[in-house]
Structures are given as C-alpha cells and as structure tokens.
Design an enzyme around this catalytic site. Structure first.
Site, short mmCIF file in Angstrom:
data_model
loop_
_atom_site.label_atom_id
_atom_site.label_comp_id
_atom_site.label_asym_id
_atom_site.label_seq_id
_atom_site.Cartn_x
_atom_site.Cartn_y
_atom_site.Cartn_z
N GLY A 130 -13.87 2.87 39.45
CA GLY A 130 -13.91 1.44 39.15
C GLY A 130 -14.19 0.57 40.35
CD GLU A 243 -21.97 4.59 55.28
OE1 GLU A 243 -22.18 4.94 54.09
OE2 GLU A 243 -20.85 4.23 55.70
CD GLN A 280 -62.53 -3.12 46.96
OE1 GLN A 280 -62.37 -3.65 45.86
NE2 GLN A 280 -63.36 -3.59 47.87
#
Length: 378
Positions: A130, A243, A280
């Site tokens: 949760g 991190e 292209q």
C-alpha cells in the site's frame, strides 16, 4: 557522438574487463535465467572474484577504495549488454553505502566484507503493498523491546529479494504518520520470523529476482539500527539522489545500445528494394533519437561530475531520472517499430530492452514524483 571526458584509461580497461565477463559468464545463460526468474547464485561469486562488487567501498571493509566511476562503468555495461538480471548496482551502490554511511563500526566490519565477497547478497525494502513512491505511508512497524526491536510488516517488489541474505528495512518507529517516525534496520535472513514470499513475474527484467518479504515478530538487535531512531526518512532523502542517478546511467546506456542495434538492423533490412535506413522517415526518426540520446549522455555525465564533487542535489538527480527514463522508453518504442515484426520477437535484444525499459519510469520514485520534487524548487 561527442567524446566522453569522464573516464580515463584505467576505467576503459575496467570496462573491457566487465564486457568480456558478461559476454562469457552471463549472456549465454541469460535466457535460462529469464525463464527461471532469477540468476544463478554462482554468477555473484564469480563477479566477486573479478572484483566487481563494492568497488567504491574502502579497502578496510573489503572494497577496492575506488571512485564511483568504476561502479558507473559496471552499471553501463549491464544495461548496454541487456544483462538486467544482475542486481549488482543495487547491492554495491545502494545497500552497501547505507551501511557505510549510517552503520556502526561493528556493522561495517561484519557486513561490508561479506557483501564485497558476495557471501551475502543485499537488498533494500522500502515498497509495501500500500505504499510505493509515498514512503511516508509505510505500515511496517518496529517496536522497541529491551535490546531488540520487534519488526512486523511486509514489503513487495524487492529487487534481489529472493537471493537476499541482508535487507535494509524501512519501518515506522513511532505511531504518528509522516516523515519523522521512520527508521532503517539491517535484517539478516537468519533472523527468526523473516520469510520470503513468491518470486514475482514481471513484464520485463524477467531474470532479475523480485520478491515479497515478510516480517513476523522479527527480533532485530538494537545495534542493527542504522543511524538514529526516527531519522530514516532523512537518510533516504540523502541517498536517493545517487540511486536515481544510477537509474539514469542505465537508461542512457540502454538507449545507446538500442540505437546501435537499430542502425545495424535498418542498414541490413530491405523493404521495397532498398535498405530501411534509406527511407527518409527512418533516417529522420534515427536522427532525432541520436540527438536526444547525445543530449542525455552529456547531462548524465555532468551529473556524475557533480556526484564526484559531492554536489549532486535531489532536484538535479530527479531531472536526470525522469527525463532519461522517459527518453529510454521512447527510444525503445521507436526502435521496436523500426525493427518491424522482428521487433516483437523475444530473441531480439531490442524486444527485451523494450520490456525492461518500462519499469525505469516507475521504480526509484515514479516520474510523476520526480516532477513534484523538481517543482518544489520553482
């Protein structure tokens, strides 16, 4: 592409070593690891013998005392080669630094050498069923009882969770909600009441073991508290920029690899009598991706320079994490399209990289949370 100035010759020699290791020891087994949902334990030990774990940890604790550029090289090569089952970065550059920065001398002496040797594999348990990016909403509790804390709760989506011998657990140490009542604990897998749930099956990063963890009246010694009680949220905020930058490092490396694979494929693949790259629309797509990947590379390298100078802040790291991971998925999606039907076949590296990329926008804090953090500096 602009030449990089971040690394010197020794770092590039290390890069060659890591690449050879992955190509010889990891990539031949990666498909099997994906099917079983985790890598074999012996790859961790082989990496330890090669000196790939905890390189930035001081030599006194079993590391190499190297700067973070060596760990950066390792993370880049893991992503560049699609070896996403190996949770080495989290083990060495997230788990170990928490112990180094906030653990007692006894904890550092005991656990860090075991992480460096891969005798123990580390994980960090923040997310709960949760509570994900909202770390203030965690429900796991740690109640002081004499010389122990009694830990109760559950965690989910834990990288390295299946193999983990040592887990940093974020738990609430006061009844009140919010940021002030959380603490960090080192939980050893031998502690009674600690158990691992099923390995979770994911859309990508299938070889990376991800598990649920359960804590049922786990008695954690007071000495296994990292830092001070109720200061856990502050420690998390201190460590999360690095991190998040590591996620950005992986994102750019993966995008660069995808671009290389796709350039090679479109030069060889024929459609209506000519190479796909000769259309292209293909060239312009690739030109756009090449430009944006180069921009990302320059920005992330600048963020790494800031980290080396101890000047990386949460706002800048959030920018790097959100922008590069959004770009990573864009690159993967465009490159899959340029591969045509083969881009949807699992044996092609672009397909696995596309699946692996999606979670980058979610873990480490969702990109919506990154934008909220950035907005606070407006």
């Amino acid at each position: 592409m602009i030449a990089r100035s971040l690394f010197d010759e020794e770092h590039e020699t290390f890069r060659d070593s890591v690449r050879r290791f992955l190509q010889q020891e990891a990539l031949p087994q990666h498909e099997r690891w994906e099917e079983q949902g985790y890598v074999d334990r012996d790859i961790w030990l082989k990496a330890a013998e090669a000196g790939y774990h905890c390189a930035s940890m001081p030599e006194a604790y079993g590391g190499a005392g190297a700067d973070i550029r060596y760990s950066t090289v390792l993370i880049e090569e893991l992503y560049r080669n699609g070896a996403t089952g190996l949770g080495f970065g989290l083990h060495s550059e997230i788990v170990a630094p928490y112990i180094l920065h906030y653990g007692s001398e006894a904890l550092k002496q005991y656990y860090l050498p075991k992480l460096a040797s891969a005798e123990m594999i580390g994980a960090i348990a923040m997310t709960e069923p949760g509570a994900g990016s909202d770390l203030q909403g965690i429900k796991t509790t740690a109640v002081r009882d004499g010389e122990h804390y009694v830990l109760n709760g559950s965690k989910t989506f834990i990288t390295n969770g299946w193999h983990a011998d040592l887990v940093i657990v974020v738990a609430r140490t006061t009844p009140e909600g919010g940021a002030k009542g959380t603490s960090l604990f080192l939980v050893d897998s031998t502690m009674a009441g600690f158990s691992k749930g099923k390995r979770l099956k994911k859309a990508g990063m299938k070889a990376q073991d991800t598990a649920e963890l359960f804590f049922d009246n786990v008695r954690v010694p007071v000495g296994n508290l990292l830092g001070e009680e109720n200061r856990g949220f502050a420690y998390l905020m201190q460590e999360l920029p690095w991190e998040r930058l590591q996620i950005a490092v992986g994102a750019v490396a993966a995008a660069e690899a995808a671009l290389e694979w796709t350039l090679a494929y479109t030069r060889e693949r024929k459609a209506f009598g000519k190479a796909v790259i000769d259309f292209q629309v293909s060239r312009h797509n690739l030109a756009e991706l090449k430009t944006e990947v180069q921009i990302a590379r320059v920005f992330v390298d600048k963020c790494l320079e800031l980290k080396l100078a101890d000047q990386l802040d949460a706002e800048t790291a959030s920018m790097a994490k959100y922008w590069t991971t959004d770009l990573q998925f864009k690159v993967m999606d465009r490159c899959v399209q340029l591969h045509g039907g083969y881009g949807y076949m699992w044996e092609y590296p672009i397909t696995r990289a596309w699946a692996d990329a999606r979670v980058q926008q979610i873990y480490g804090g969702t990109n919506e949370i990154m934008k909220e953090l950035i907005s606070r500096g407006l």
